[in-house]
Write a protein that holds these residues in place. Structure first.
Motif, PDB file in Angstrom:
ATOM      1  N   LEU A   1      87.045  35.173  10.509  1.00 33.73           N
ATOM      2  CA  LEU A   1      86.091  35.099  11.846  1.00 33.73           C
ATOM      3  C   LEU A   1      85.245  33.522  11.045  1.00 33.73           C
ATOM      4  CD1 LEU A   1      84.594  38.333  12.984  1.00 33.73           C
ATOM      5  CD2 LEU A   1      86.594  37.067  13.905  1.00 33.73           C
ATOM      6  N   TYR A   2      85.503  32.536  11.673  1.00 31.71           N
ATOM      7  CA  TYR A   2      84.726  31.338  11.051  1.00 31.71           C
ATOM      8  C   TYR A   2      83.373  31.171  11.903  1.00 31.71           C
ATOM      9  CZ  TYR A   2      88.716  28.913   9.131  1.00 31.71           C
ATOM     10  OH  TYR A   2      89.929  28.447   8.375  1.00 31.71           O
TER      11      TYR A   2
ATOM     12  N   ARG B   1      90.214  32.794  13.440  1.00 26.68           N
ATOM     13  CA  ARG B   1      91.386  31.955  13.171  1.00 26.68           C
ATOM     14  C   ARG B   1      92.410  32.706  12.306  1.00 26.68           C
ATOM     15  NH1 ARG B   1      87.506  27.519  12.878  1.00 26.68           N
ATOM     16  NH2 ARG B   1      88.177  25.930  14.749  1.00 26.68           N
ATOM     17  N   THR B   2      93.748  32.618  12.353  1.00 23.89           N
ATOM     18  CA  THR B   2      94.829  33.016  11.302  1.00 23.89           C
ATOM     19  C   THR B   2      95.209  31.762  10.521  1.00 23.89           C
ATOM     20  OG1 THR B   2      96.116  33.328  13.380  1.00 23.89           O
ATOM     21  CG2 THR B   2      95.055  35.045  12.358  1.00 23.89           C
ATOM     22  N   GLY B   3      96.141  31.192  11.559  1.00 18.90           N
ATOM     23  CA  GLY B   3      97.034  30.086  11.176  1.00 18.90           C
ATOM     24  C   GLY B   3      98.175  30.382  10.423  1.00 18.90           C
ATOM     25  N   PRO B   4      99.036  29.490   9.842  1.00 23.29           N
ATOM     26  CA  PRO B   4     100.242  29.908   9.458  1.00 23.29           C
ATOM     27  C   PRO B   4     100.504  30.555   8.016  1.00 23.29           C
ATOM     28  CG  PRO B   4     100.284  27.400   9.647  1.00 23.29           C
ATOM     29  CD  PRO B   4      98.988  27.976  10.103  1.00 23.29           C
ATOM     30  N   HIS B   5      99.438  30.396   7.410  1.00 22.34           N
ATOM     31  CA  HIS B   5      99.320  30.889   6.343  1.00 22.34           C
ATOM     32  C   HIS B   5      98.567  32.146   5.687  1.00 22.34           C
ATOM     33  CE1 HIS B   5     100.741  26.626   5.814  1.00 22.34           C
ATOM     34  NE2 HIS B   5      99.547  26.287   6.237  1.00 22.34           N
TER      35      HIS B   5
ATOM     36  N   PRO C   1      89.236  25.347   5.656  1.00 25.84           N
ATOM     37  CA  PRO C   1      88.302  26.494   5.713  1.00 25.84           C
ATOM     38  C   PRO C   1      86.845  25.896   5.475  1.00 25.84           C
ATOM     39  CG  PRO C   1      89.965  26.961   4.015  1.00 25.84           C
ATOM     40  CD  PRO C   1      90.248  25.432   4.478  1.00 25.84           C
ATOM     41  N   LEU C   2      86.465  24.695   5.334  1.00 25.41           N
ATOM     42  CA  LEU C   2      85.346  24.231   5.310  1.00 25.41           C
ATOM     43  C   LEU C   2      84.589  24.073   6.555  1.00 25.41           C
ATOM     44  CD1 LEU C   2      85.975  21.904   2.398  1.00 25.41           C
ATOM     45  CD2 LEU C   2      85.400  24.180   2.187  1.00 25.41           C
TER      46      LEU C   2
ATOM     47  N   HIS D   1      83.704  29.256  19.461  1.00 25.31           N
ATOM     48  CA  HIS D   1      83.203  27.853  18.914  1.00 25.31           C
ATOM     49  C   HIS D   1      83.908  27.273  17.838  1.00 25.31           C
ATOM     50  CE1 HIS D   1      79.402  27.889  21.820  1.00 25.31           C
ATOM     51  NE2 HIS D   1      79.832  29.354  21.656  1.00 25.31           N
ATOM     52  N   SER D   2      84.771  26.263  18.168  1.00 21.99           N
ATOM     53  CA  SER D   2      85.640  25.612  17.086  1.00 21.99           C
ATOM     54  C   SER D   2      84.720  24.729  16.215  1.00 21.99           C
ATOM     55  CB  SER D   2      86.666  24.830  17.780  1.00 21.99           C
ATOM     56  OG  SER D   2      86.314  23.784  18.502  1.00 21.99           O
ATOM     57  N   LYS D   3      83.535  24.302  16.833  1.00 12.41           N
ATOM     58  CA  LYS D   3      82.758  23.093  15.935  1.00 12.41           C
ATOM     59  C   LYS D   3      81.504  24.038  15.748  1.00 12.41           C
ATOM     60  CE  LYS D   3      84.724  18.728  16.381  1.00 12.41           C
ATOM     61  NZ  LYS D   3      85.418  18.771  17.530  1.00 12.41           N
ATOM     62  N   VAL D   4      81.061  24.291  14.582  1.00  9.50           N
ATOM     63  CA  VAL D   4      79.677  24.952  14.339  1.00  9.50           C
ATOM     64  C   VAL D   4      78.894  24.188  13.234  1.00  9.50           C
ATOM     65  CG1 VAL D   4      80.468  27.296  14.949  1.00  9.50           C
ATOM     66  CG2 VAL D   4      81.006  26.449  12.661  1.00  9.50           C
ATOM     67  N   THR D   5      77.675  24.352  13.284  1.00  6.24           N
ATOM     68  CA  THR D   5      76.775  23.839  12.097  1.00  6.24           C
ATOM     69  C   THR D   5      76.758  24.511  10.966  1.00  6.24           C
ATOM     70  OG1 THR D   5      74.869  24.921  12.572  1.00  6.24           O
ATOM     71  CG2 THR D   5      74.939  23.203  14.134  1.00  6.24           C
ATOM     72  N   SER D   6      76.346  24.079   9.849  1.00  5.13           N
ATOM     73  CA  SER D   6      76.228  24.703   8.680  1.00  5.13           C
ATOM     74  C   SER D   6      75.329  26.014   8.304  1.00  5.13           C
ATOM     75  CB  SER D   6      76.029  23.704   7.415  1.00  5.13           C
ATOM     76  OG  SER D   6      74.788  23.023   7.650  1.00  5.13           O
TER      77      SER D   6
END
Ligand SMILES: Cc1cc2nc3c(=O)[nH]c(=O)nc-3n(C[C@H](O)[C@H](O)[C@H](O)COP(=O)(O)O)c2cc1C
Length: 181
Positions: A155-156, A129-133, A80-81, A13-18
């Motif tokens: 893990l987001y 997620r990892t990402g380039p950094h 990361p937010l 789930h790329s979009k999640v609630t808070s």
């Protein structure tokens, strides 16, 4: 739901609630994830919770890693937010005469996959997620990594939005990967 159904139903789930699981809610899931196959029982991994301001500090480390400023830096720093809780997955390479580093890494990846499955099964939205950094010095420093440690990403984790996009996964043919000698 059977284990087979629960595993088959997993999706990111790329979009999640808070919303986010508490530390206490995470503990039994982490304990269960620790049951993955682990050659030599080295436990070559650890996890770090990033909540609140820690996520902003990670965003700043991302921007620092690429030397960005202004609008581009802000955009990168906000990544990361996207979830209230990030769980950093850290591979800890333990000295061993019999267990190779890659064998230890496989155990770490297994823990991350299992934990994301358990979180999904508990009703949370998760995306690894990892990402380039991920290997950038500023990012490593923020997590307090030692020389024998490497970040395998985050893990987001968050709540499931009311409207989740319908499943679009193409049907997978297991015959395409399972052969016989
Ligand atoms: C180690 C690892 C790192 C990943 N890093 C990213 C990433 O940085 N960005 C991204 O969009 N997806 C990343 N993914 C893929 C997503 O977690 C997810 O698996 C993918 O979007 C497919 O969705 P699904 O899990 O529902 O099949 C990564 C997966 C793994 C296992």
């Amino acid at each position: 739901m059977s284990l087979l159904d629960a595993v088959a139903a997993r999706k990111s789930h790329s979009k999640v609630t808070s919303d986010a699981p508490t530390h206490a809610e995470l503990l039994p899931l982490v304990a269960a994830a620790a049951s993955v196959a682990d050659y030599g029982s080295l436990r070559p991994w650890r996890l770090i919770e990033l909540r609140d301001d820690a996520r902003s500090r990670l965003g700043t480390a991302f921007a620092e890693a690429v030397g960005l400023e202004g609008h581009h830096a802000e955009k990168l720093a906000s990544k990361p937010l996207r979830a209230s809780l990030l769980i950093a997955v850290v591979a800890v390479n333990k000295p061993s005469h019999k267990v190779l580093p890659w064998e230890q890494d496989v155990a770490t990846a297994g823990v991350a996959h299992t934990l994301s499955l358990l979180l999904h099964d508990a009703g949370w939205g998760v995306m690894w997620r990892t990402g380039p950094h991920v290997d950038a010095p500023a990012v490593r420093e923020l997590h307090g990594l030692a020389d024998n440690e490497r970040l395998f990403g985050w893990l987001y984790v968050g709540g499931l939005p009311e409207k989740v996009k319908p499943e679009k996964k193409s049907k997978f043919d297991p015959e395409s990967v399972l052969s016989q000698l």
